[in-house]
Design an enzyme around this catalytic site. Structure first.
Site, short mmCIF file in Angstrom:
data_model
loop_
_atom_site.label_atom_id
_atom_site.label_comp_id
_atom_site.label_asym_id
_atom_site.label_seq_id
_atom_site.Cartn_x
_atom_site.Cartn_y
_atom_site.Cartn_z
N HIS A 1 -38.75 62.39 31.52
CA HIS A 1 -37.63 62.91 30.74
C HIS A 1 -37.54 64.43 30.83
O HIS A 1 -38.54 65.13 31.06
CB HIS A 1 -37.76 62.49 29.27
CG HIS A 1 -39.00 63.01 28.60
ND1 HIS A 1 -39.11 64.31 28.15
CD2 HIS A 1 -40.19 62.43 28.34
CE1 HIS A 1 -40.30 64.49 27.62
NE2 HIS A 1 -40.98 63.36 27.73
N GLU B 1 -44.36 56.97 26.05
CA GLU B 1 -45.42 57.95 26.21
C GLU B 1 -46.72 57.40 25.62
O GLU B 1 -46.71 56.50 24.78
CB GLU B 1 -45.01 59.25 25.51
CG GLU B 1 -46.03 60.38 25.53
CD GLU B 1 -46.44 60.80 26.93
OE1 GLU B 1 -47.19 60.03 27.57
OE2 GLU B 1 -46.03 61.89 27.37
#
Length: 250
Positions: free
Chosen positions: A11, A89
């Site tokens: 990202h 994550e």
């Protein structure tokens, strides 16, 4: 030999990346810079002629919005997308929300490096009563108690990412579909370690820059041949170095 390409992208810069805070499963959005990085990644992919059949991302909006930015530039906003918590994550436990440099000043650069990059080392755990525990979040309502982390090492992240790769992503690639995955620094590190068979020492030094397409090429047997980033090499190296320096005391 037919070559299959896969694009991985971390990202773009998030609001907490900008503030140098441990993020983990906290659902923070992209910064203005991160939005720009996503669009630039899409422009680079478009210039190189990339087109996709299917996309994967996590259930965290910084990855989702990065994918949106990329696909918008490719005029592929319609592309089918599967979102999975397995691409999230790594969960940073009780470190989530803390400033990385301040934490390094308190515990030392080496301890924070081990928490951030060590293979089997977990940060301090959350309690299940903590508001940061994912069991309080409706998006994880279908996960079992065993699947809900209170902290994770990279090894534990690999344990959830690689089965998803083998069971879900790889079959689509084998069928000839062109895939893009928008994910996170550590879920991508998990895939890179697996694909490149990196040692624990090698993965410790690997830093994934934000918002830069990482292309893997595979042979007919779905074995990686090579990988490379798309974009300006000096800028990419500077971004990776900046990621490495986030966990150091000021």
């Amino acid at each position: 030999m037919a070559v299959t390409k896969l694009v991985l992208i971390r990202h773009g810069e998030s609001q907490w990346n900008n503030e140098n805070r441990f993020t983990g499963w906290t659902d923070v959005d992209l910064s203005d810079k991160g939005l720009t990085e996503a669009k630039q990644a899409g422009q680079v992919l478009k210039a190189d002629g990339y087109v996709f059949d299917f996309a994967y991302t996590s259930v965290l909006k910084r990855a989702i919005h990065t994918l949106w930015g990329v696909l918008d530039e490719l005029d592929q906003a319609w592309l089918p997308v599967e979102k999975s918590w397995r691409l999230n994550e790594r969960h940073y436990g009780a470190l989530q929300g803390l400033n990385k440099a301040e934490t390094a000043e308190k515990y030392g650069d080496e301890q924070v490096k081990q928490w951030r990059r060590g293979f089997a080392i977990t940060p301090p755990e959350l309690t299940r009563e903590d508001e940061r525990f994912p069991g309080h979040d409706p998006r994880y309502a279908n996960l079992s108690a065993a699947e809900l982390p209170t902290t994770e090492s990279l090894a534990l992240t690999i344990d959830r990412v690689i089965p998803y790769w083998n069971e879900t992503i790889l079959p689509r690639m084998k069928s000839g579909e062109r895939i893009i995955i928008a994910a996170h620094g550590n879920s991508i590190r998990a895939m890179v370690k697996f694909l490149d068979n990196l040692s624990e020492e090698e993965i410790l030094e690997l830093n994934i820059p934000t918002g830069v397409p990482l292309v893997y090429e595979f042979d007919d047997n779905m074995k990686p041949i090579k990988h490379y980033y798309l974009g300006n090499a000096d800028e990419i190296a500077a971004k990776a170095a900046a990621v490495a320096n986030q966990g150091k005391a000021k």
